[in-house]
Each structure stands twice: as structure tokens, then as C-alpha cells.
Design an enzyme around this catalytic site. Structure first.
Site, mmCIF file in Angstrom:
data_model
loop_
_atom_site.group_PDB
_atom_site.id
_atom_site.type_symbol
_atom_site.label_atom_id
_atom_site.label_comp_id
_atom_site.label_asym_id
_atom_site.label_seq_id
_atom_site.Cartn_x
_atom_site.Cartn_y
_atom_site.Cartn_z
ATOM 1 N N ASP A 20 0.850 -1.193 0.000
ATOM 2 C CA ASP A 20 0.000 0.000 0.000
ATOM 3 C C ASP A 20 0.885 1.242 0.000
ATOM 4 O O ASP A 20 1.859 1.292 -0.757
ATOM 5 C CB ASP A 20 -0.911 -0.028 1.243
ATOM 6 N N HIS A 53 -3.082 5.637 4.147
ATOM 7 C CA HIS A 53 -3.934 4.499 3.812
ATOM 8 C C HIS A 53 -3.310 3.175 4.250
ATOM 9 O O HIS A 53 -4.011 2.289 4.774
ATOM 10 C CB HIS A 53 -4.205 4.488 2.308
ATOM 11 N N SER A 208 -12.099 -1.600 0.681
ATOM 12 C CA SER A 208 -10.658 -1.643 0.968
ATOM 13 C C SER A 208 -10.378 -2.025 2.419
ATOM 14 O O SER A 208 -9.283 -2.489 2.731
ATOM 15 C CB SER A 208 -10.013 -0.290 0.650
#
Length: 385
Positions: A20, A53, A208
Site C-alpha cells: 500500500d 492508507h 478496501s
């Protein structure tokens, strides 16, 4: 999850790679849980996350629980491996992603979490598909977000061979309006999870977040049984899941999955034996005594309460016997607070009553009928223990 955590909270030997935006190494809930990773955006081993994130996904998968701060991730003691392949969390270069997946598979990751999707706008990327197939060949579980499409069209990389597509469910085990669906999806997980972003701790919703949830649960399963293959993990997760309309599987159930792979609740020591009972109080045993004789001249009829004895006894048996050979008939009654416990009457001879009673105060009452006025004796013998 609390039931699952009673079985295990994870094993540091199980490493979850977060492919990520990196992981913030200063996150309190991840201290001591970050395995060596790689930043493919800068070509260095320094862990960083300027977007947040990746840190959110890492804290969801493995944030330490019961530490009085932050959040509780799914696998508290699993380690997370930061694989930085994007600095923005929006643009994911296929070359960097494929390199990151291969690097994680080659450096000890048992699970890879992918929280990004093309949302069905592109076909399969050969580089990423090849990397996922490589990870699968190394027995690495790849949990991939199925995307926020709201339809049933396959997305990538979730539908690539070797990846496990994950969609999102609401609190009632239905799909959100924005959740991807379709028979190509086998597993689902809660679509809203508490995570840590650089600026706040709070709820984040989206498909997600479902992928790191499953990644953490798989981490618990491998903590219990590290020899499981990817196919075995998927089979158990599907067979123990809660059915979800719209997909070919269901919402994962961590507790049932752990039981299915050999997990068990810890054996609690038996409770200490109760203290021995106190020795019984000494019971005062009274020697039976003949009551005083009472001579009374009466007319025909009933002599009410001619003899009344107040007694105080412990719990046990109480017996009373009356002898009055000259009476026509007599009644003996044992009572407590006007409640009759036992009563007996005979026309001739001895009258006896007995009963098992709780401790308390009792009355022994006697009444007799006689033939004619004449002095006579009533003898009452009360025996109680």
C-alpha cells in the site's frame, strides 16, 4: 472477535504484508510489530507513510489490543510488513505493485493484503497477475479488495488467479450498495472498521477495509495451525462463514474458523473447592422428663389446652406422647405460630405425634374428653432432639 481472541491473539511469526502506501513506524499500536519491509517508491528500506492508507490497513489487521490506546486490530500479535508501492494511495504503478508482491512472498510474508482495485475499469494486468500467481505458488494468502463498484463485474487484481476476492458487508450481513458482488467472490468481511490514520482514530468504510480484516483473521488461523495451505484456508473460511446473498460464499466468522483449524479455548483451572462446612452446632439433647401431674375436676365436654408446653428446638425430629387412661379421648397437637404441624387423636390409650421441623419455638397442646367429673391425671412426655 472476542470469542476468537479467547483462543488466540496471534503469533509474531505470522507476517502480514501491507502492499500500500507504507506504514507510519511511530504508530503506538504497531510498536514492536513492524517487520522489515521495502519502499519501492524510493528504493529504500525506510518505512514511511505520508498518505495514511497503508497505516490504516496495518492497524486494522494487526493493531495491538488491550493496551489502553488506539484500536484493536484483528491479529494483535501478528507482525506487519510495510511494502510501499504508492505515495498517494490513488495511483498504483503495476510494476511497483508486482515487485512488492514478489518481495513480500520472498521475505517471509504468509499473507498479503491488497486494498486497491481497478473497480472493473481495466483488464487484468499481466505483471500483477503473474506476481499474485507467484505468491500463491509460495503458499502466500493474497487478500484483495473486490472494489467499491456496486455491481457484479469482476475487478482486478481481486479476480486474478491466486487472489482471494473480498467484498464488504453491513451489520446485518448484507452487501452495501457500493459493495462489489457476483459469484466470483467467495468471502466478505465487515465494510466499516475502526482504524488509525495519522491525524485521527476512527471508522473507515469501504471494500478496501474488508481485505485487511480477512488478512488479520487468516493471521489468527495460521497462528493456530501454521501448516495450512491457501486452499485449505479459503475452504475453511467459506465453510464456516455466514451466507451472504449476492456472492458465492459468505461473511467470515473468525471464531468458527479457528475452531475448524484446531483452535480451542484455554482450559481454565477448576474452581477451588468450597470451604469445608462448619461443624454442626452442638444440639442440646434433653433428657425426657415426665411433666408435672395436673389434677382437675371438670364437667362433661372438652378440656381446652389442659396441658400446653412451650418448647424451643433445633432442626430435627420432635415427638410427644400423652397417656391418660381415664380420659374418653384425647388430642395432641404440635404447632408453631398458630400453624399446625401435626395432630393426632385417639379414643383410648396413648396419643403420639412426631414430625421433622426446622429450628424454632413450638407449642404442644393437649385436649381431652372425659366421662364424668372426676379427678384424673394427664401425663405428657415430650422428646425432641
Amino acid at each position: 472477535m472476542p470469542l476468537a481472541w479467547d483462543i488466540t491473539t496471534g503469533d509474531p511469526n505470522v507476517v502480514i504484508a501491507i502492499v500500500d502506501t507504507g506504514i507510519n513506524p511511530n504508530t503506538p499500536d504497531l510498536q514492536g510489530l513492524i517487520a522489515p519491509g521495502w519502499d519501492f517508491t524510493t528504493g529504500s528500506s525506510t518505512s514511511a507513510d505520508t498518505q495514511g492508507h497503508g497505516t490504516a490497513a496495518a492497524t486494522e489487521a494487526a493493531g495491538r489490543g488491550n493496551d489502553g490506546q488506539g484500536v484493536a486490530g484483528y491479529c494483535w500479535r501478528c507482525r506487519v510488513m510495510p511494502i510501499r508501492v504508492s505515495q498517494t494511495g490513488v495511483n498504483f504503478d503495476s510494476s511497483l505493485v508486482s515487485q512488492g508482491i514478489r518481495w513480500a512472498a520472498d521475505h517471509g510474508a504468509r499473507i498479503i493484503s491488497l486494498s486497491f482495485s481497478d473497480n472493473g475499469t481495466m483488464g487484468a494486468d499481466p505483471q500483477i497477475a503473474s506476481a499474485i500467481a507467484y505468491a500463491y505458488s509460495k503458499n502466500v494468502f493474497v487478500a484483495a479488495s473486490a472494489g467499491n463498484t456496486g455491481n457484479s463485474f469482476p475487478t482486478h487484481p481481486a479476480s486474478d488467479p491466486g487472489a482471494v476476492a473480498i467484498t464488504a458487508t453491513d451489520p446485518w450481513d448484507g452487501l452495501y450498495s457500493w459493495s462489489a458482488s457476483g459469484s466470483w467472490i467467495r468471502l466478505a468481511a465487515p465494510g466499516c472498521n475502526v482504524v488509525i490514520y495519522p491525524a485521527y482514530n476512527g471508522m473507515e468504510c469501504g471494500v478496501s477495509t474488508a481485505a485487511p480484516a480477512v488478512a488479520g483473521i487468516v493471521g489468527l488461523m495460521l497462528s493456530v495451525n501454521p501448516g495450512l495451505t491457501v486452499d485449505q484456508l479459503v475452504s475453511v473460511l467459506v465453510s464456516t462463514s455466514v451466507s451472504v446473498p449476492g456472492i458465492n460464499g459468505g461473511r467470515v466468522d473468525a471464531y468458527k474458523a479457528l475452531l475448524a483449524v484446531g483452535g480451542h479455548l484455554p482450559v481454565k483451572p477448576p474452581p477451588p473447592p468450597p470451604p469445608p462446612p462448619s461443624p454442626p452446632a452442638a444440639v442440646k439433647r434433653l433428657t425426657p422428663k415426665t411433666g408435672p401431674k395436673m389434677k382437675t375436676r371438670i364437667q362433661h365436654g372438652v378440656l381446652r389446652a389442659h396441658r400446653a408446653i412451650q418448647i424451643k428446638v433445633m432442626r430435627g425430629k420432635v415427638a410427644a406422647t400423652l397417656r391418660s387412661p381415664k380420659a374418653k379421648s384425647c388430642t395432641v397437637t404440635l404447632s408453631s405460630n398458630d400453624a399446625i404441624w401435626v395432630s393426632a387423636a385417639v379414643r383410648t390409650g396413648a396419643v403420639s405425634v412426631s414430625a421433622r421441623v426446622p429450628a424454632g419455638r413450638y407449642k404442644v397442646n393437649v385436649s381431652c374428653r372425659v366421662h364424668r367429673p372426676k379427678p384424673f391425671a394427664l401425663v405428657l412426655r415430650a422428646i425432641f432432639a
